[in-house]
Design a protein around this motif. Structure first.
Motif, PDB file in Angstrom:
ATOM      1  N   GLY A 395     -36.023 -11.589 -55.909  1.00  0.00           N
ATOM      2  CA  GLY A 395     -36.640 -10.285 -56.098  1.00  0.00           C
ATOM      3  C   GLY A 395     -36.075  -9.565 -57.322  1.00  0.00           C
ATOM      4  N   TRP A 396     -36.669  -8.430 -57.651  1.00  0.00           N
ATOM      5  CA  TRP A 396     -36.325  -7.674 -58.858  1.00  0.00           C
ATOM      6  C   TRP A 396     -34.895  -7.146 -58.828  1.00  0.00           C
ATOM      7  CZ3 TRP A 396     -34.742  -2.643 -58.528  1.00  0.00           C
ATOM      8  CH2 TRP A 396     -34.957  -1.996 -57.315  1.00  0.00           C
ATOM      9  N   GLU A 397     -34.310  -6.964 -57.577  1.00  0.00           N
ATOM     10  CA  GLU A 397     -32.981  -6.359 -57.473  1.00  0.00           C
ATOM     11  C   GLU A 397     -31.855  -7.383 -57.660  1.00  0.00           C
ATOM     12  OE1 GLU A 397     -33.957  -8.013 -53.497  1.00  0.00           O
ATOM     13  OE2 GLU A 397     -35.029  -6.918 -55.057  1.00  0.00           O
ATOM     14  N   ALA A 398     -32.177  -8.713 -57.734  1.00  0.00           N
ATOM     15  CA  ALA A 398     -31.144  -9.753 -57.806  1.00  0.00           C
ATOM     16  C   ALA A 398     -30.361  -9.692 -59.119  1.00  0.00           C
ATOM     17  CB  ALA A 398     -31.786 -11.120 -57.639  1.00  0.00           C
ATOM     18  N   LYS A 399     -29.045 -10.032 -59.031  1.00  0.00           N
ATOM     19  CA  LYS A 399     -28.196 -10.094 -60.218  1.00  0.00           C
ATOM     20  C   LYS A 399     -27.367 -11.377 -60.287  1.00  0.00           C
ATOM     21  CE  LYS A 399     -26.001  -6.250 -59.555  1.00  0.00           C
ATOM     22  NZ  LYS A 399     -25.023  -5.143 -59.802  1.00  0.00           N
ATOM     23  N   GLU A 400     -27.483 -12.226 -59.245  1.00  0.00           N
ATOM     24  CA  GLU A 400     -26.737 -13.489 -59.258  1.00  0.00           C
ATOM     25  C   GLU A 400     -27.411 -14.490 -58.338  1.00  0.00           C
ATOM     26  OE1 GLU A 400     -22.858 -13.493 -57.476  1.00  0.00           O
ATOM     27  OE2 GLU A 400     -23.365 -11.827 -56.151  1.00  0.00           O
ATOM     28  N   CYS A 401     -27.026 -15.740 -58.518  1.00  0.00           N
ATOM     29  CA  CYS A 401     -27.582 -16.819 -57.698  1.00  0.00           C
ATOM     30  C   CYS A 401     -26.536 -17.926 -57.589  1.00  0.00           C
ATOM     31  CB  CYS A 401     -28.869 -17.370 -58.324  1.00  0.00           C
ATOM     32  SG  CYS A 401     -29.640 -18.691 -57.340  1.00  0.00           S
ATOM     33  N   THR A 402     -26.376 -18.502 -56.373  1.00  0.00           N
ATOM     34  CA  THR A 402     -25.401 -19.575 -56.140  1.00  0.00           C
ATOM     35  C   THR A 402     -26.126 -20.805 -55.625  1.00  0.00           C
ATOM     36  OG1 THR A 402     -23.631 -18.010 -55.623  1.00  0.00           O
ATOM     37  CG2 THR A 402     -23.365 -20.255 -54.826  1.00  0.00           C
ATOM     38  N   PHE A 403     -25.815 -21.957 -56.253  1.00  0.00           N
ATOM     39  CA  PHE A 403     -26.348 -23.245 -55.814  1.00  0.00           C
ATOM     40  C   PHE A 403     -25.218 -24.035 -55.135  1.00  0.00           C
ATOM     41  CE2 PHE A 403     -28.979 -21.999 -59.397  1.00  0.00           C
ATOM     42  CZ  PHE A 403     -30.260 -22.167 -58.880  1.00  0.00           C
ATOM     43  N   ASN A 404     -25.465 -24.434 -53.888  1.00  0.00           N
ATOM     44  CA  ASN A 404     -24.481 -25.199 -53.138  1.00  0.00           C
ATOM     45  C   ASN A 404     -24.880 -26.669 -53.077  1.00  0.00           C
ATOM     46  OD1 ASN A 404     -22.937 -22.837 -52.386  1.00  0.00           O
ATOM     47  ND2 ASN A 404     -24.588 -22.360 -50.940  1.00  0.00           N
ATOM     48  N   SER A 405     -23.959 -27.475 -52.525  1.00  0.00           N
ATOM     49  CA  SER A 405     -24.214 -28.896 -52.298  1.00  0.00           C
ATOM     50  C   SER A 405     -24.527 -29.626 -53.594  1.00  0.00           C
ATOM     51  CB  SER A 405     -25.356 -29.099 -51.295  1.00  0.00           C
ATOM     52  OG  SER A 405     -25.062 -28.463 -50.080  1.00  0.00           O
ATOM     53  N   ILE A 406     -23.815 -29.279 -54.634  1.00  0.00           N
ATOM     54  CA  ILE A 406     -24.001 -29.998 -55.893  1.00  0.00           C
ATOM     55  C   ILE A 406     -22.790 -30.886 -56.146  1.00  0.00           C
ATOM     56  CG2 ILE A 406     -25.551 -28.277 -56.871  1.00  0.00           C
ATOM     57  CD1 ILE A 406     -23.240 -27.079 -58.355  1.00  0.00           C
ATOM     58  N   THR A 407     -22.892 -31.750 -57.112  1.00  0.00           N
ATOM     59  CA  THR A 407     -21.906 -32.809 -57.321  1.00  0.00           C
ATOM     60  C   THR A 407     -20.713 -32.323 -58.124  1.00  0.00           C
ATOM     61  OG1 THR A 407     -23.712 -34.411 -57.297  1.00  0.00           O
ATOM     62  CG2 THR A 407     -21.592 -35.152 -58.170  1.00  0.00           C
ATOM     63  N   PRO A 408     -19.476 -32.594 -57.639  1.00  0.00           N
ATOM     64  CA  PRO A 408     -18.294 -32.239 -58.425  1.00  0.00           C
ATOM     65  C   PRO A 408     -18.253 -33.035 -59.738  1.00  0.00           C
ATOM     66  CG  PRO A 408     -17.703 -32.742 -56.139  1.00  0.00           C
ATOM     67  CD  PRO A 408     -19.114 -33.169 -56.320  1.00  0.00           C
ATOM     68  N   GLY A 409     -17.761 -32.401 -60.774  1.00  0.00           N
ATOM     69  CA  GLY A 409     -17.625 -33.085 -62.059  1.00  0.00           C
ATOM     70  C   GLY A 409     -18.936 -33.304 -62.791  1.00  0.00           C
ATOM     71  N   GLY A 410     -19.996 -32.621 -62.374  1.00  0.00           N
ATOM     72  CA  GLY A 410     -21.300 -32.800 -63.016  1.00  0.00           C
ATOM     73  C   GLY A 410     -21.603 -31.682 -64.018  1.00  0.00           C
ATOM     74  N   GLN A 411     -22.495 -31.977 -64.976  1.00  0.00           N
ATOM     75  CA  GLN A 411     -22.913 -30.979 -65.956  1.00  0.00           C
ATOM     76  C   GLN A 411     -24.342 -30.540 -65.622  1.00  0.00           C
ATOM     77  OE1 GLN A 411     -23.345 -32.254 -70.050  1.00  0.00           O
ATOM     78  NE2 GLN A 411     -22.691 -30.243 -70.817  1.00  0.00           N
ATOM     79  N   TYR A 412     -24.501 -29.196 -65.521  1.00  0.00           N
ATOM     80  CA  TYR A 412     -25.788 -28.642 -65.128  1.00  0.00           C
ATOM     81  C   TYR A 412     -26.222 -27.572 -66.133  1.00  0.00           C
ATOM     82  CZ  TYR A 412     -24.937 -30.758 -60.536  1.00  0.00           C
ATOM     83  OH  TYR A 412     -24.696 -31.639 -59.517  1.00  0.00           O
ATOM     84  N   THR A 413     -27.541 -27.400 -66.197  1.00  0.00           N
ATOM     85  CA  THR A 413     -28.116 -26.306 -66.973  1.00  0.00           C
ATOM     86  C   THR A 413     -28.847 -25.371 -66.013  1.00  0.00           C
ATOM     87  OG1 THR A 413     -28.401 -27.656 -68.957  1.00  0.00           O
ATOM     88  CG2 THR A 413     -29.755 -25.663 -68.780  1.00  0.00           C
ATOM     89  N   VAL A 414     -28.531 -24.071 -66.107  1.00  0.00           N
ATOM     90  CA  VAL A 414     -29.180 -23.056 -65.267  1.00  0.00           C
ATOM     91  C   VAL A 414     -30.046 -22.183 -66.178  1.00  0.00           C
ATOM     92  CG1 VAL A 414     -28.876 -21.148 -63.666  1.00  0.00           C
ATOM     93  CG2 VAL A 414     -27.236 -23.056 -63.681  1.00  0.00           C
ATOM     94  N   THR A 415     -31.315 -22.058 -65.799  1.00  0.00           N
ATOM     95  CA  THR A 415     -32.249 -21.225 -66.572  1.00  0.00           C
ATOM     96  C   THR A 415     -32.736 -20.085 -65.680  1.00  0.00           C
ATOM     97  OG1 THR A 415     -32.974 -23.126 -67.876  1.00  0.00           O
ATOM     98  CG2 THR A 415     -34.407 -21.174 -67.848  1.00  0.00           C
TER      99      THR A 415
END
Length: 535
Positions: A395-415
């Protein structure tokens, strides 16, 4: 009480005659005569036909001694009366008189009076427990006579039943005690050290020829025995005890053909802690715990979960055959300490390790100027294929987002895309997740006195290598880097019996995990010589 332990008194006395002896005359042979006795003393008259005789008097029971008091009898001084006190009732003593003048040896015997029963109970009818009163008379046609054993030696008891009306009597003779009181240890002590047990006791009074020491496994009933000479040190030991076991120790003291009642003590070995404890993140909200059962016996298993501050969050009791547990309801990306406790015979052992719930990645942003409807957040692998891993619409009021269950030592791009009607605007960021730490780290000597081996469970996720440090006395003495497919490393040329610490860190493109630490000690060199008293 009389002590049966050392040689009796050496008593010297002398008397003289009024006539002058011009020839050699008779030898100094002593005549020893008991003139009176009681239960704990005797009076002995010593006379001799010799002149100016000087005697030493020995009274002997095994190697026991007692003081005597002697004085001349009458005005002639031709006899001496010796009173010997502190004796055992009903006991025969050997007397030996040795002439100090010519070495003549004379022998005699004395015996103290036996002591009668301290209590006598009469019971008509079948025998039953009797009170402490001296006489008890019950109805019936049968009579039971019982008494409390007196102190000292008793060869037999003469028991007489008299009909007071007719005066007729019936007699019987009962065999008494056959020797001195049975010796027994006063107190028994046990000291456990690892799988070895030391048993020691306070020496009893009196003579002891040997001690029979028995160690009984109360679970299986199996027994191990050893015999210790009475003159040896009052202790012995047992090795290779079973963890988690209650033992009963018995010591029996024996002298001649007599044995004391056993003296008992109980002791227990702590259960083994579990081996190979490993914790892995099952999801962002749970941890999976696995282990191997240690040696010996175990009654229960408990798994404890604590947060970083040490607060207990979970306490789960499992069957003693369990080798795994699942801990759920946890916070993502949070460090926890897991302890597995083994319990047996009222004792505990434990093994602990630290872990973090499954890796998460958080992104924060500042709200844009103007008006907007909401945000779309896209998580991709930072590869050429840019595979989408997860997507969120906020929603419009959001200021952050957390992704769980991802792989340790991995490289990710967040858009993060701002949506306003048919218009949108995007911003991206690339980040690495922290590599996971290793689990189940152990440092053991494998029986060696100059080497140690470190073993660990591989870290989950992506990694390039492990950094392994060996620390002794707060100084890093080894700094090794091993490939990601290696899970053990040996260290050579170490000091025997020294304590070392190993530190393992997971490395991924310059990023490092939390450290995992374990301690171990090299084996000690065996000392030259022999050991004693261990079974």
């Amino acid at each position: 009480m009389l002590r049966c332990a050392a040689t009796c008194l050496i008593l010297g006395f002398v008397w003289g005659a009024k006539t002058v002896q011009t020839s050699e005359g008779p030898r100094c042979s002593a005549d020893l005569k008991e003139i009176s006795s009681s239960s704990d003393s005797v009076a002995v008259q010593v006379t001799s036909a010799g002149l100016s005789c000087n005697f030493s008097l020995f009274c002997v029971l095994d190697s026991w001694s007692s003081p005597a008091h002697c004085k001349s009898d009458g005005e002639t001084g031709s006899a001496t009366i010796c009173n010997i006190t502190g004796l055992q009732p009903g006991t025969v003593y050997q007397l030996t008189a040795v002439s100090r003048k010519d070495g003549e040896i004379s022998h005699g015997t004395v015996q103290t009076d036996p002591v009668g029963p301290a209590h006598l109970d009469l019971q008509l009818g079948p025998a039953r427990p009797h009170p402490k009163s001296l006489f008890t008379v019950l109805s019936g046609s049968a009579l039971t006579v019982s008494w409390t054993r007196p102190t000292g030696r008793v060869d037999w008891y003469d028991v007489t039943l008299e009909d007071t009306s007719s005066g007729s009597r019936r007699r019987t003779r009962i065999k008494g005690s056959l020797g001195p009181a049975r010796p027994h240890p006063k107190s028994l002590f046990t000291v456990l050290s690892g799988s070895a047990l030391t048993v020691s006791w306070t020496r009893p009074t009196g003579r002891v020829d040997w001690y029979d020491v028995t160690l009984e496994d109360t679970s299986s009933g199996s027994r191990r025995r050893t015999r210790i000479k009475g003159s040896a040190a009052s202790q012995t030991g047992f090795t290779s005890l079973i963890p988690g076991t209650l033992y009963k120790v018995s010591v029996v003291a024996s002298a001649g053909n007599k044995s004391a009642s056993p003296v008992h003590a109980m002791t227990a070995t702590a259960p083994s802690s579990v081996d190979g404890l490993q914790v892995a993140s099952s999801s962002s909200h749970s941890l999976g715990v696995t282990w191997w059962i240690g040696s010996g016996r175990m009654e229960n298993l408990r798994v404890l979960l604590r947060d970083r501050a040490g607060v207990l969050l979970k306490n789960i009791t499992l069957k003693n055959s369990s080798t795994s547990a699942e801990l759920d309801g946890l916070r993502p990306g949070t460090p926890y300490t897991i302890t597995v406790v083994t319990e047996a015979v009222g004792l505990q052992s434990s093994a602990s390790t630290a872990s973090v719930t499954e890796t998460s990645l958080s992104v924060r942003w500042s709200r844009p100027l103007g008006q907007w409807d909401g945000f779309t957040v896209l998580l991709r692998w930072a590869t050429a294929a840019a595979t989408i891993v997860d997507q969120r619409v906020l929603g419009w009021e959001a200021k952050e987002c957390t992704f769980n269950s991802i792989t340790p030592g991995g490289q990710y791009t967040v858009t993060v895309t701002t949506n306003s009607g048919n218009l949108s605007s995007s911003a991206s960021v690339t980040a690495w997740t922290t590599p996971a730490q290793v689990g189940g780290l152990q440092l053991s000597n494998l029986g060696s006195t100059d080497s140690l081996q470190a073993r660990w469970a591989p870290a989950p996720g992506y990694l390039d290598s492990y950094q392994v440090l060996l620390v002794h006395d707060s100084s890093v003495i080894k700094n090794e880097s091993v490939m990601a497919n290696v899970s053990s490393l040996s260290f050579q040329a170490l000091r025997p019996g020294a304590l070392y610490r190993v530190v393992v860190t997971t490395v991924r493109v310059g990023h490092t995990s939390r450290q995992t630490v374990s301690e171990g000690r090299t084996g000690k060199k065996r000392q030259q010589g022999t050991t004693r008293g261990w079974s």
